[in-house]
Design an enzyme around this catalytic site. Structure first.
Site, PDB file in Angstrom:
ATOM      1  N   ASN A 166       0.888  -0.942  -0.148  1.00  0.00           N
ATOM      2  CA  ASN A 166      -0.357  -0.217   0.022  1.00  0.00           C
ATOM      3  C   ASN A 166       0.702   1.320  -0.053  1.00  0.00           C
ATOM      4  OD1 ASN A 166      -2.333  -1.456   0.351  1.00  0.00           O
ATOM      5  ND2 ASN A 166      -2.103  -1.723   2.418  1.00  0.00           N
ATOM      6  N   ARG A 177      -2.623   9.566  10.612  1.00  0.00           N
ATOM      7  CA  ARG A 177      -3.510   8.213  10.229  1.00  0.00           C
ATOM      8  C   ARG A 177      -3.096   7.271  11.830  1.00  0.00           C
ATOM      9  NH1 ARG A 177      -4.918   8.146   4.759  1.00  0.00           N
ATOM     10  NH2 ARG A 177      -4.755   9.974   3.525  1.00  0.00           N
ATOM     11  N   HIS A 208      -4.320   2.074  13.515  1.00  0.00           N
ATOM     12  CA  HIS A 208      -4.871   0.711  13.166  1.00  0.00           C
ATOM     13  C   HIS A 208      -4.716  -0.849  13.323  1.00  0.00           C
ATOM     14  CE1 HIS A 208      -6.339   4.559  10.280  1.00  0.00           C
ATOM     15  NE2 HIS A 208      -7.240   4.753  10.529  1.00  0.00           N
ATOM     16  N   LYS A 228       2.991  -5.712   9.367  1.00  0.00           N
ATOM     17  CA  LYS A 228       3.201  -4.733   8.150  1.00  0.00           C
ATOM     18  C   LYS A 228       4.465  -4.230   8.734  1.00  0.00           C
ATOM     19  CE  LYS A 228       0.207  -2.510   9.693  1.00  0.00           C
ATOM     20  NZ  LYS A 228      -1.070  -1.481  10.262  1.00  0.00           N
ATOM     21  N   TYR A 276       3.269   0.715   2.281  1.00  0.00           N
ATOM     22  CA  TYR A 276       3.822   0.032   3.577  1.00  0.00           C
ATOM     23  C   TYR A 276       3.258  -1.251   2.545  1.00  0.00           C
ATOM     24  CZ  TYR A 276       0.815   2.602   6.478  1.00  0.00           C
ATOM     25  OH  TYR A 276       0.097   3.309   7.269  1.00  0.00           O
ATOM     26  N   ASP A 301     -10.805   7.766  12.328  1.00  0.00           N
ATOM     27  CA  ASP A 301      -9.909   7.967  13.822  1.00  0.00           C
ATOM     28  C   ASP A 301     -10.048   9.126  14.326  1.00  0.00           C
ATOM     29  OD1 ASP A 301      -8.780   6.167  12.167  1.00  0.00           O
ATOM     30  OD2 ASP A 301      -7.079   7.418  11.154  1.00  0.00           O
TER      31      ASP A 301
END
Length: 176
Positions: free
Chosen positions: A48, A59, A62, A72, A132, A168
């Site tokens: 990604n 961000r 998550h 990741k 990512y 978020d």
């Protein structure tokens, strides 16, 4: 590659060992064999890209829930970020602890985030880009999050008033 463990089990900083000459440089950014030497089982399933035009964009935090949790490997390829990993693994000696790292195009560092840990970042420069490598395909029905300012974790973000998505900004307080 230089792989350095952190105080949170399974979280590693990954640095490139660049080979330079008059043309520029070449560096390995991922090697399954090197990861295995450090007891990191990671097989990328998806890649990604995250582009963020504004400084202060946040961000996260998550993670993806079972039965398809996601590990990741995150690298900042343009600009700079403050990258955070939060250990949510029950039974982990560092459950509820977080670590923050500066990742940038200049330092070339990456962060390996194991399954069961939440991940988030805040951009420190405009026009920041992250790449990512994901250990599981994204499944929206398993997407979960922890609010960036949840008092249970008291994460010290560098920019106090971030640009956030509604999702978020509205995650509920975490219950350990």
């Amino acid at each position: 590659m230089i792989v350095t463990p952190t105080r949170i089990p399974g979280v590693h900083v990954v640095e490139m060992a660049a080979h330079a000459d008059t043309r520029g440089h070449f560096a390995r950014t991922y090697c399954r064999e090197v990861f295995a030497q450090h007891a990191i089982a990671f097989e990328p399933m998806q890649c990604n890209l995250s582009f963020n035009p504004q400084r202060g964009t946040l961000r996260g935090l998550h993670y993806q829930d079972a039965p398809y949790p996601d590990a990741k490997l995150v690298r900042c390829t343009r600009g700079a970020i403050f990258d955070v990993v939060l250990d949510l693994r029950h039974g982990s000696p560092s459950h509820g602890e977080w670590l923050g790292f500066d990742l940038s195009e200049q330092n070339g560092r990456a962060l390996f985030v194991p399954e069961g840990c939440a991940h988030g970042f805040q951009t420190l420069t405009p026009d920041t880009e992250l790449f990512y490598m994901m250990g599981a395909a994204y499944r929206p029905e398993l997407a979960r999050g922890v609010r960036w300012d949840d008092p249970a974790f008291a994460i010290a973000w560098p920019i106090a008033s971030p640009l956030l998505s509604e999702r978020d900004a509205t995650y509920p307080d975490h219950r350990p």
